[in-house]
Scaffold this motif. Structure first.
Motif, PDB file in Angstrom:
ATOM      1  N   ILE A  17      -1.327  -0.760 -10.387  1.00 10.57           N
ATOM      2  CA  ILE A  17      -1.077  -1.358 -11.232  1.00 10.57           C
ATOM      3  C   ILE A  17      -1.718  -2.432 -12.913  1.00 10.57           C
ATOM      4  CG2 ILE A  17       0.257  -3.032  -8.843  1.00 10.57           C
ATOM      5  CD1 ILE A  17      -0.563  -5.498  -9.618  1.00 10.57           C
ATOM      6  N   SER A  18      -1.286  -2.826 -13.961  1.00 10.18           N
ATOM      7  CA  SER A  18      -1.025  -3.480 -15.060  1.00 10.18           C
ATOM      8  C   SER A  18      -0.553  -4.472 -15.087  1.00 10.18           C
ATOM      9  CB  SER A  18      -0.714  -2.295 -15.926  1.00 10.18           C
ATOM     10  OG  SER A  18      -1.709  -2.658 -17.162  1.00 10.18           O
ATOM     11  N   LYS A  19      -1.407  -5.637 -14.741  1.00  8.42           N
ATOM     12  CA  LYS A  19      -0.954  -7.065 -15.087  1.00  8.42           C
ATOM     13  C   LYS A  19      -1.787  -7.654 -15.823  1.00  8.42           C
ATOM     14  CE  LYS A  19       0.139 -11.124 -12.141  1.00  8.42           C
ATOM     15  NZ  LYS A  19       0.285 -11.843 -10.499  1.00  8.42           N
ATOM     16  N   ASP A  20      -0.509  -8.244 -16.927  1.00  7.97           N
ATOM     17  CA  ASP A  20      -1.429  -9.325 -18.156  1.00  7.97           C
ATOM     18  C   ASP A  20      -2.647  -8.831 -18.589  1.00  7.97           C
ATOM     19  OD1 ASP A  20       0.400 -11.496 -17.202  1.00  7.97           O
ATOM     20  OD2 ASP A  20      -1.005 -12.393 -16.020  1.00  7.97           O
ATOM     21  N   GLY A  21      -2.363  -7.664 -19.154  1.00 10.46           N
ATOM     22  CA  GLY A  21      -3.528  -6.162 -19.638  1.00 10.46           C
ATOM     23  C   GLY A  21      -4.621  -5.627 -19.104  1.00 10.46           C
ATOM     24  N   ILE A  22      -4.654  -5.705 -17.495  1.00 12.91           N
ATOM     25  CA  ILE A  22      -5.755  -5.859 -16.728  1.00 12.91           C
ATOM     26  C   ILE A  22      -4.674  -4.707 -16.019  1.00 12.91           C
ATOM     27  CG2 ILE A  22      -7.178  -6.655 -15.411  1.00 12.91           C
ATOM     28  CD1 ILE A  22      -7.055  -9.420 -16.256  1.00 12.91           C
ATOM     29  N   ASP A  23      -6.452  -4.074 -15.627  1.00  9.63           N
ATOM     30  CA  ASP A  23      -5.679  -2.688 -14.561  1.00  9.63           C
ATOM     31  C   ASP A  23      -6.237  -2.639 -13.349  1.00  9.63           C
ATOM     32  OD1 ASP A  23      -3.827  -0.487 -16.283  1.00  9.63           O
ATOM     33  OD2 ASP A  23      -6.198   0.133 -16.729  1.00  9.63           O
ATOM     34  N   TYR A  24      -5.397  -2.846 -12.225  1.00 10.47           N
ATOM     35  CA  TYR A  24      -5.745  -3.191 -10.690  1.00 10.47           C
ATOM     36  C   TYR A  24      -5.680  -1.948  -9.848  1.00 10.47           C
ATOM     37  CZ  TYR A  24      -5.753  -8.173 -12.077  1.00 10.47           C
ATOM     38  OH  TYR A  24      -5.781  -9.452 -12.402  1.00 10.47           O
ATOM     39  N   ILE A  25      -6.648  -2.304  -9.386  1.00 13.86           N
ATOM     40  CA  ILE A  25      -6.168  -0.551  -8.557  1.00 13.86           C
ATOM     41  C   ILE A  25      -5.931  -1.140  -6.813  1.00 13.86           C
ATOM     42  CG2 ILE A  25      -7.415   1.697  -7.001  1.00 13.86           C
ATOM     43  CD1 ILE A  25      -8.884   1.719 -10.353  1.00 13.86           C
ATOM     44  N   SER A  26      -5.379  -0.116  -6.120  1.00 15.71           N
ATOM     45  CA  SER A  26      -4.993  -1.259  -4.535  1.00 15.71           C
ATOM     46  C   SER A  26      -6.847  -0.698  -3.576  1.00 15.71           C
ATOM     47  CB  SER A  26      -4.131  -0.357  -3.671  1.00 15.71           C
ATOM     48  OG  SER A  26      -3.590  -0.675  -2.682  1.00 15.71           O
ATOM     49  N   ILE A  27      -7.357  -2.123  -3.502  1.00 19.61           N
ATOM     50  CA  ILE A  27      -8.259  -1.755  -2.072  1.00 19.61           C
ATOM     51  C   ILE A  27      -7.842  -1.527  -0.843  1.00 19.61           C
ATOM     52  CG2 ILE A  27     -10.065  -2.528  -4.149  1.00 19.61           C
ATOM     53  CD1 ILE A  27      -9.278  -5.299  -3.180  1.00 19.61           C
ATOM     54  N   THR A  28      -6.424  -1.701  -0.145  1.00 16.27           N
ATOM     55  CA  THR A  28      -5.811  -1.464   0.124  1.00 16.27           C
ATOM     56  C   THR A  28      -6.135   0.214   0.645  1.00 16.27           C
ATOM     57  OG1 THR A  28      -4.540  -3.433   0.632  1.00 16.27           O
ATOM     58  CG2 THR A  28      -4.218  -2.169   2.018  1.00 16.27           C
ATOM     59  N   ASP A  29      -5.074   0.459  -0.282  1.00 13.65           N
ATOM     60  CA  ASP A  29      -5.293   2.143  -0.273  1.00 13.65           C
ATOM     61  C   ASP A  29      -6.586   2.760   0.057  1.00 13.65           C
ATOM     62  OD1 ASP A  29      -2.656   2.179  -0.261  1.00 13.65           O
ATOM     63  OD2 ASP A  29      -2.920   2.314  -2.265  1.00 13.65           O
ATOM     64  N   ILE A  30      -7.565   1.490  -0.464  1.00  8.25           N
ATOM     65  CA  ILE A  30      -8.652   2.359  -1.076  1.00  8.25           C
ATOM     66  C   ILE A  30      -9.517   2.480   1.121  1.00  8.25           C
ATOM     67  CG2 ILE A  30     -11.247   2.686  -1.375  1.00  8.25           C
ATOM     68  CD1 ILE A  30     -10.204   1.474  -3.887  1.00  8.25           C
ATOM     69  N   ALA A  31      -9.099   1.096   1.098  1.00  7.71           N
ATOM     70  CA  ALA A  31      -9.765   0.684   2.940  1.00  7.71           C
ATOM     71  C   ALA A  31      -9.476   2.067   4.031  1.00  7.71           C
ATOM     72  CB  ALA A  31      -9.262  -0.978   2.806  1.00  7.71           C
ATOM     73  N   ARG A  32      -8.396   2.152   3.803  1.00  5.85           N
ATOM     74  CA  ARG A  32      -7.791   2.682   5.106  1.00  5.85           C
ATOM     75  C   ARG A  32      -8.738   4.209   4.686  1.00  5.85           C
ATOM     76  NH1 ARG A  32      -2.319   1.482   2.603  1.00  5.85           N
ATOM     77  NH2 ARG A  32      -1.849  -0.020   4.019  1.00  5.85           N
ATOM     78  N   GLN A  33      -9.780   4.811   3.889  1.00 13.05           N
ATOM     79  CA  GLN A  33     -10.743   5.985   4.331  1.00 13.05           C
ATOM     80  C   GLN A  33     -11.788   5.698   4.894  1.00 13.05           C
ATOM     81  OE1 GLN A  33     -10.381   8.436   2.425  1.00 13.05           O
ATOM     82  NE2 GLN A  33      -8.843   7.996   2.137  1.00 13.05           N
ATOM     83  N   LYS A  34     -11.912   3.819   5.598  1.00 11.65           N
ATOM     84  CA  LYS A  34     -12.555   3.540   6.039  1.00 11.65           C
ATOM     85  C   LYS A  34     -12.322   3.310   7.901  1.00 11.65           C
ATOM     86  CE  LYS A  34     -17.303   0.869   7.023  1.00 11.65           C
ATOM     87  NZ  LYS A  34     -18.218   1.782   6.441  1.00 11.65           N
ATOM     88  N   ASN A  35     -10.888   2.902   8.007  1.00 11.34           N
ATOM     89  CA  ASN A  35     -10.181   1.992   8.602  1.00 11.34           C
ATOM     90  C   ASN A  35      -8.983   2.478   8.696  1.00 11.34           C
ATOM     91  OD1 ASN A  35      -9.151   1.064  11.589  1.00 11.34           O
ATOM     92  ND2 ASN A  35     -10.969  -0.332  11.424  1.00 11.34           N
ATOM     93  N   ALA A  36      -8.017   2.892   8.938  1.00 16.02           N
ATOM     94  CA  ALA A  36      -6.864   3.307   8.881  1.00 16.02           C
ATOM     95  C   ALA A  36      -5.449   2.155   8.954  1.00 16.02           C
ATOM     96  CB  ALA A  36      -6.006   4.501   8.796  1.00 16.02           C
ATOM     97  N   THR A  37      -5.864   1.766  10.270  1.00 16.40           N
ATOM     98  CA  THR A  37      -4.820   0.702  11.133  1.00 16.40           C
ATOM     99  C   THR A  37      -5.411  -0.807  10.945  1.00 16.40           C
ATOM    100  OG1 THR A  37      -7.182   0.419  12.949  1.00 16.40           O
ATOM    101  CG2 THR A  37      -5.086   1.868  13.198  1.00 16.40           C
ATOM    102  N   ASP A  38      -6.917  -0.446  10.206  1.00 12.54           N
ATOM    103  CA  ASP A  38      -7.274  -2.298  10.022  1.00 12.54           C
ATOM    104  C   ASP A  38      -7.855  -2.329   8.325  1.00 12.54           C
ATOM    105  OD1 ASP A  38      -7.355  -4.656   9.733  1.00 12.54           O
ATOM    106  OD2 ASP A  38      -8.869  -5.053  11.036  1.00 12.54           O
ATOM    107  N   PRO A  39      -7.320  -1.742   7.519  1.00 11.21           N
ATOM    108  CA  PRO A  39      -7.613  -1.895   6.066  1.00 11.21           C
ATOM    109  C   PRO A  39      -8.573  -3.662   5.297  1.00 11.21           C
ATOM    110  CG  PRO A  39      -4.794  -1.840   5.787  1.00 11.21           C
ATOM    111  CD  PRO A  39      -5.549  -1.588   7.177  1.00 11.21           C
ATOM    112  N   ASN A  40      -7.049  -4.458   5.656  1.00  8.07           N
ATOM    113  CA  ASN A  40      -7.595  -5.880   5.798  1.00  8.07           C
ATOM    114  C   ASN A  40      -8.676  -6.191   6.141  1.00  8.07           C
ATOM    115  OD1 ASN A  40      -4.958  -6.360   4.384  1.00  8.07           O
ATOM    116  ND2 ASN A  40      -4.180  -7.256   6.246  1.00  8.07           N
ATOM    117  N   GLY A  41      -8.757  -6.260   7.321  1.00  8.97           N
ATOM    118  CA  GLY A  41     -10.806  -6.333   7.709  1.00  8.97           C
ATOM    119  C   GLY A  41     -11.399  -5.374   7.153  1.00  8.97           C
TER     120      GLY A  41
END
Length: 272
Positions: A17-41
């Motif tokens: 997403i791009s918000k207020d001129g800053i680009d952001y990437i979903s680290i929730t999606d990235i975290a699923r590479q390590k644990n697909a069922t508990d990315p927040n953990g």
């Protein structure tokens, strides 16, 4: 409103997403590479690390004038202890951080500014980080290309207004119907189409029945630059009273010359 997009990294969809001129990437999606069922953990484990807290604090100090350094210092002292926990929401609310944001809904999750997201990706997998950086750079290059094309298209529209005003002033007689006037406008638009593309709008539609829009919607940036210049030149030629046939040949010569400069292509033939 945040601008949303998506990149594919090693067959995995990563939201951006791009918000207020800053680009952001979903680290929730990235975290699923390590644990697909508990990315927040996974994110929570990363954030309780002392190195992570220090990295986040330094980033905010450099980029966020409203960052709360006192709260950061408290987190930094506790980081790494067995009882220490830190969530994105707690970090953001306590320190006024802007580098990490949380979004609810279908496109939700935890998003981090690109520097932070790349750091998180390195913690997950150095290989994944390299692919993530490459795909994100590809996305930004594509956005810049599209932005350039859109700007040239808008410039062409502005010049088209100048062109039609010249037609209205010098080629359309008084007291004719709107339908009659539209025929003259269409004829003059086709003067540019034939000079630039070698065909009228009708001929293009007949040759491309499955395509939507018009011939100019499928023009390259260089063609739009050239077309924009030709609209201005044609307006001048109309004001000078040059007959349509002479203008067509002149504009075709100009189109060839300019496209040769823009693309280094000398193979195009002049209109006969």
């Amino acid at each position: 409103m945040a601008k949303k997009n998506e990149i594919i990294v090693k067959d995995v969809a990563i939201k951006t997403i791009s918000k207020d001129g800053i680009d952001y990437i979903s680290i929730t999606d990235i975290a699923r590479q390590k644990n697909a069922t508990d990315p927040n953990g996974v994110i929570a484990n990363w954030m309780r690390n002392r190195n992570t807290v220090e990295f986040l604090g330094i980033w905010e100090t450099l980029h966020n004038p409203n960052f709360n350094p006192l709260e950061f210092e408290g987190f930094r002292k506790e980081a790494g202890l067995n009882a220490f926990t830190l969530s994105p929401t707690r970090w953001t609310e306590a320190t006024n951080a802007i580098g990490i944001v949380s979004q609810a809904g279908r496109y939700g999750g935890t998003f981090a500014q690109t520097d932070i997201a790349f750091e998180f990706a390195s913690w997950i997998s150095v290989e994944f980080r390299l692919y993530l950086v490459m795909e994100f750079q590809r996305l930004k290059a594509k956005e810049q290309e599209l932005l350039g094309w859109t700007a040239k298209r808008e410039l062409s529209k502005i010049n088209y207004r100048i062109h039609t005003d010249a037609i209205k002033s010098h080629l359309i007689p008084e007291e004719i119907t709107s339908a009659q006037a539209s025929i003259i406008y269409a004829e003059e638009a086709d003067v540019l189409n034939v000079a630039m593309f070698g065909m009228t709008a009708k001929q293009w539609r007949e040759a491309n029945p499955d395509l939507k829009g018009n011939i100019r919607d499928y023009a390259t940036i260089n063609e739009l630059i050239c077309l924009s210049n030709m609209e201005n030149i044609n307006a001048v030629l109309i004001n000078d009273g040059m007959p349509q046939g002479e203008r067509l040949v002149k504009l075709n010569q100009i189109a060839i010359q300019q496209m040769q400069v823009l693309e280094g292509n000398s193979s195009k033939k002049l209109l006969k």
